[in-house]
Design a protein around this motif. Sequence first.
Motif, PDB file in Angstrom:
ATOM      1  N   GLU A  62       0.729  -1.259   0.071  1.00  0.00           N
ATOM      2  CA  GLU A  62      -0.122  -0.003   0.206  1.00  0.00           C
ATOM      3  C   GLU A  62       0.949   1.400   0.149  1.00  0.00           C
ATOM      4  OE1 GLU A  62      -3.285   2.308   2.896  1.00  0.00           O
ATOM      5  OE2 GLU A  62      -2.975   0.121   3.041  1.00  0.00           O
ATOM      6  N   GLY A  63       0.488   2.299  -0.679  1.00  0.00           N
ATOM      7  CA  GLY A  63       1.164   3.586  -0.745  1.00  0.00           C
ATOM      8  C   GLY A  63       1.109   4.376  -2.251  1.00  0.00           C
ATOM      9  N   LYS A  64       1.773   5.128  -2.207  1.00  0.00           N
ATOM     10  CA  LYS A  64       1.848   6.078  -3.436  1.00  0.00           C
ATOM     11  C   LYS A  64       2.854   5.644  -4.549  1.00  0.00           C
ATOM     12  CE  LYS A  64      -0.464  10.120  -1.311  1.00  0.00           C
ATOM     13  NZ  LYS A  64      -0.147  11.531  -0.915  1.00  0.00           N
ATOM     14  N   TYR A  65       2.666   5.489  -5.674  1.00  0.00           N
ATOM     15  CA  TYR A  65       3.469   4.991  -6.663  1.00  0.00           C
ATOM     16  C   TYR A  65       3.404   6.156  -7.733  1.00  0.00           C
ATOM     17  CZ  TYR A  65       3.817   0.266  -4.650  1.00  0.00           C
ATOM     18  OH  TYR A  65       3.773  -0.635  -3.602  1.00  0.00           O
ATOM     19  N   TYR A  66       4.780   6.344  -8.439  1.00  0.00           N
ATOM     20  CA  TYR A  66       4.827   7.275  -9.533  1.00  0.00           C
ATOM     21  C   TYR A  66       6.009   6.622 -10.555  1.00  0.00           C
ATOM     22  CZ  TYR A  66       8.835   9.165  -6.898  1.00  0.00           C
ATOM     23  OH  TYR A  66      10.108   9.299  -6.404  1.00  0.00           O
ATOM     24  N   CYS A  67       5.778   7.296 -11.921  1.00  0.00           N
ATOM     25  CA  CYS A  67       6.897   7.052 -12.491  1.00  0.00           C
ATOM     26  C   CYS A  67       7.928   8.183 -12.760  1.00  0.00           C
ATOM     27  CB  CYS A  67       6.246   6.605 -14.019  1.00  0.00           C
ATOM     28  SG  CYS A  67       7.555   6.000 -15.128  1.00  0.00           S
ATOM     29  N   ALA A  68       8.958   8.142 -12.887  1.00  0.00           N
ATOM     30  CA  ALA A  68      10.001   8.899 -13.016  1.00  0.00           C
ATOM     31  C   ALA A  68      10.667   8.530 -14.380  1.00  0.00           C
ATOM     32  CB  ALA A  68      11.021   9.178 -11.816  1.00  0.00           C
ATOM     33  N   VAL A  69      10.880   9.645 -15.257  1.00  0.00           N
ATOM     34  CA  VAL A  69      11.511   9.482 -16.416  1.00  0.00           C
ATOM     35  C   VAL A  69      12.801  10.326 -16.797  1.00  0.00           C
ATOM     36  CG1 VAL A  69      11.203   9.309 -18.879  1.00  0.00           C
ATOM     37  CG2 VAL A  69       9.477   8.543 -17.581  1.00  0.00           C
ATOM     38  N   THR A  70      13.820   9.752 -17.292  1.00  0.00           N
ATOM     39  CA  THR A  70      15.048  10.519 -17.609  1.00  0.00           C
ATOM     40  C   THR A  70      15.385  10.498 -18.858  1.00  0.00           C
ATOM     41  OG1 THR A  70      16.021  10.311 -15.203  1.00  0.00           O
ATOM     42  CG2 THR A  70      17.428  11.306 -16.962  1.00  0.00           C
ATOM     43  N   ALA A  71      15.451  11.694 -19.652  1.00  0.00           N
ATOM     44  CA  ALA A  71      15.963  11.578 -21.310  1.00  0.00           C
ATOM     45  C   ALA A  71      17.181  11.594 -21.409  1.00  0.00           C
ATOM     46  CB  ALA A  71      15.050  12.637 -21.992  1.00  0.00           C
ATOM     47  N   TRP A  72      18.054  10.867 -22.118  1.00  0.00           N
ATOM     48  CA  TRP A  72      19.294  10.792 -22.191  1.00  0.00           C
ATOM     49  C   TRP A  72      19.534  11.146 -23.890  1.00  0.00           C
ATOM     50  CZ3 TRP A  72      22.776  10.214 -18.302  1.00  0.00           C
ATOM     51  CH2 TRP A  72      22.279   9.522 -16.964  1.00  0.00           C
ATOM     52  N   ILE A  73      20.681  11.936 -23.899  1.00  0.00           N
ATOM     53  CA  ILE A  73      21.201  12.363 -25.308  1.00  0.00           C
ATOM     54  C   ILE A  73      22.545  11.412 -25.495  1.00  0.00           C
ATOM     55  CG2 ILE A  73      21.964  13.912 -26.879  1.00  0.00           C
ATOM     56  CD1 ILE A  73      19.753  15.929 -25.586  1.00  0.00           C
ATOM     57  N   GLN A  74      22.898  11.099 -26.651  1.00  0.00           N
ATOM     58  CA  GLN A  74      23.893  10.304 -26.997  1.00  0.00           C
ATOM     59  C   GLN A  74      24.881  11.140 -27.901  1.00  0.00           C
ATOM     60  OE1 GLN A  74      24.202   6.342 -28.518  1.00  0.00           O
ATOM     61  NE2 GLN A  74      26.110   5.847 -27.686  1.00  0.00           N
ATOM     62  N   TYR A  75      26.280  11.634 -27.383  1.00  0.00           N
ATOM     63  CA  TYR A  75      27.002  12.348 -28.156  1.00  0.00           C
ATOM     64  C   TYR A  75      27.741  11.538 -29.181  1.00  0.00           C
ATOM     65  CZ  TYR A  75      26.518  16.368 -24.859  1.00  0.00           C
ATOM     66  OH  TYR A  75      25.998  17.323 -24.286  1.00  0.00           O
ATOM     67  N   PRO A  76      28.291  12.290 -30.129  1.00  0.00           N
ATOM     68  CA  PRO A  76      29.015  11.583 -31.325  1.00  0.00           C
ATOM     69  C   PRO A  76      29.998  10.454 -30.636  1.00  0.00           C
ATOM     70  CG  PRO A  76      28.664  13.644 -32.085  1.00  0.00           C
ATOM     71  CD  PRO A  76      28.138  13.605 -30.776  1.00  0.00           C
ATOM     72  N   ASP A  77      30.639  10.975 -29.590  1.00  0.00           N
ATOM     73  CA  ASP A  77      31.823  10.297 -28.988  1.00  0.00           C
ATOM     74  C   ASP A  77      31.216   8.977 -28.234  1.00  0.00           C
ATOM     75  OD1 ASP A  77      30.688  11.312 -26.683  1.00  0.00           O
ATOM     76  OD2 ASP A  77      32.727  12.181 -26.129  1.00  0.00           O
ATOM     77  N   GLN A  78      29.978   8.811 -28.347  1.00  0.00           N
ATOM     78  CA  GLN A  78      29.387   7.625 -27.693  1.00  0.00           C
ATOM     79  C   GLN A  78      28.991   7.897 -26.131  1.00  0.00           C
ATOM     80  OE1 GLN A  78      27.919   5.265 -29.507  1.00  0.00           O
ATOM     81  NE2 GLN A  78      28.849   6.478 -31.200  1.00  0.00           N
ATOM     82  N   SER A  79      29.386   9.021 -25.439  1.00  0.00           N
ATOM     83  CA  SER A  79      28.788   9.244 -24.124  1.00  0.00           C
ATOM     84  C   SER A  79      27.480   9.768 -24.114  1.00  0.00           C
ATOM     85  CB  SER A  79      29.999  10.424 -23.615  1.00  0.00           C
ATOM     86  OG  SER A  79      29.805  11.611 -24.256  1.00  0.00           O
ATOM     87  N   TRP A  80      27.077   9.783 -22.952  1.00  0.00           N
ATOM     88  CA  TRP A  80      25.624   9.957 -22.619  1.00  0.00           C
ATOM     89  C   TRP A  80      25.510  11.292 -21.849  1.00  0.00           C
ATOM     90  CZ3 TRP A  80      21.738   7.655 -25.027  1.00  0.00           C
ATOM     91  CH2 TRP A  80      21.909   6.289 -25.460  1.00  0.00           C
ATOM     92  N   TYR A  81      24.625  12.004 -22.029  1.00  0.00           N
ATOM     93  CA  TYR A  81      24.321  13.256 -21.205  1.00  0.00           C
ATOM     94  C   TYR A  81      22.761  13.136 -21.013  1.00  0.00           C
ATOM     95  CZ  TYR A  81      22.795  18.074 -20.791  1.00  0.00           C
ATOM     96  OH  TYR A  81      22.288  19.340 -20.348  1.00  0.00           O
ATOM     97  N   ARG A  82      22.596  13.722 -19.732  1.00  0.00           N
ATOM     98  CA  ARG A  82      21.380  13.307 -18.917  1.00  0.00           C
ATOM     99  C   ARG A  82      20.539  14.764 -19.379  1.00  0.00           C
ATOM    100  NH1 ARG A  82      20.241  12.003 -12.673  1.00  0.00           N
ATOM    101  NH2 ARG A  82      18.037  11.779 -12.935  1.00  0.00           N
ATOM    102  N   ALA A  83      19.524  14.671 -20.379  1.00  0.00           N
ATOM    103  CA  ALA A  83      18.918  15.784 -20.907  1.00  0.00           C
ATOM    104  C   ALA A  83      18.075  16.530 -19.916  1.00  0.00           C
ATOM    105  CB  ALA A  83      18.435  15.418 -22.209  1.00  0.00           C
ATOM    106  N   ALA A  84      16.716  15.743 -19.354  1.00  0.00           N
ATOM    107  CA  ALA A  84      15.870  16.353 -18.666  1.00  0.00           C
ATOM    108  C   ALA A  84      15.182  14.967 -18.007  1.00  0.00           C
ATOM    109  CB  ALA A  84      14.924  16.861 -19.696  1.00  0.00           C
ATOM    110  N   SER A  85      14.361  15.456 -16.948  1.00  0.00           N
ATOM    111  CA  SER A  85      13.747  14.406 -16.144  1.00  0.00           C
ATOM    112  C   SER A  85      12.328  14.842 -15.942  1.00  0.00           C
ATOM    113  CB  SER A  85      14.465  14.202 -14.800  1.00  0.00           C
ATOM    114  OG  SER A  85      15.641  13.568 -14.831  1.00  0.00           O
ATOM    115  N   ALA A  86      11.325  13.813 -15.612  1.00  0.00           N
ATOM    116  CA  ALA A  86       9.947  14.272 -15.517  1.00  0.00           C
ATOM    117  C   ALA A  86       9.690  13.265 -14.535  1.00  0.00           C
ATOM    118  CB  ALA A  86       9.175  14.190 -16.690  1.00  0.00           C
ATOM    119  N   LYS A  87       8.524  13.515 -13.752  1.00  0.00           N
ATOM    120  CA  LYS A  87       7.938  12.869 -12.679  1.00  0.00           C
ATOM    121  C   LYS A  87       6.529  12.810 -12.926  1.00  0.00           C
ATOM    122  CE  LYS A  87       7.514  12.264  -7.758  1.00  0.00           C
ATOM    123  NZ  LYS A  87       8.011  12.954  -6.595  1.00  0.00           N
TER     124      LYS A  87
END
Length: 138
Positions: A62-87
Amino acid sequence: SDGVPELDRDEQQEPKSHLIASVDREGVMEFHERASGGEVSIDKLGPLCYKLRMHQLQQADEGKYYCAVTAWIQYPDQSWYRAASAKSEPVTVYPYARAMDLLFIPLIVGIASAIIVGIIIVATVTCCFMRRLQRRKR
């Protein structure tokens, strides 16, 4: 994107959330233990839509549940950048039926039955009474 369904029991009293399932930026699903120990599954409904299911609910869930989403962007050098988050807005889960839910339909059926029976009785009594009055007038 990285979908992260999380558990938040009570935001005012207990600010710490408990991660119960996640989908990483490559789409790999990872499941964590719930309070009751029951199983969790994630269904992909579309490119940006997932459904979280908790099986064998118990009172500890029992409790409150929610979904949190993080958008990631991949740079040409294959590294990832955390672009935005939402809940999402929280959804309260009750693993048991509430009394109002159990009594609402029988209450409506009972009231409707009482009204119908009352109308039939009043109509029958009125009809019989009117016939007696007509016989007395003759």
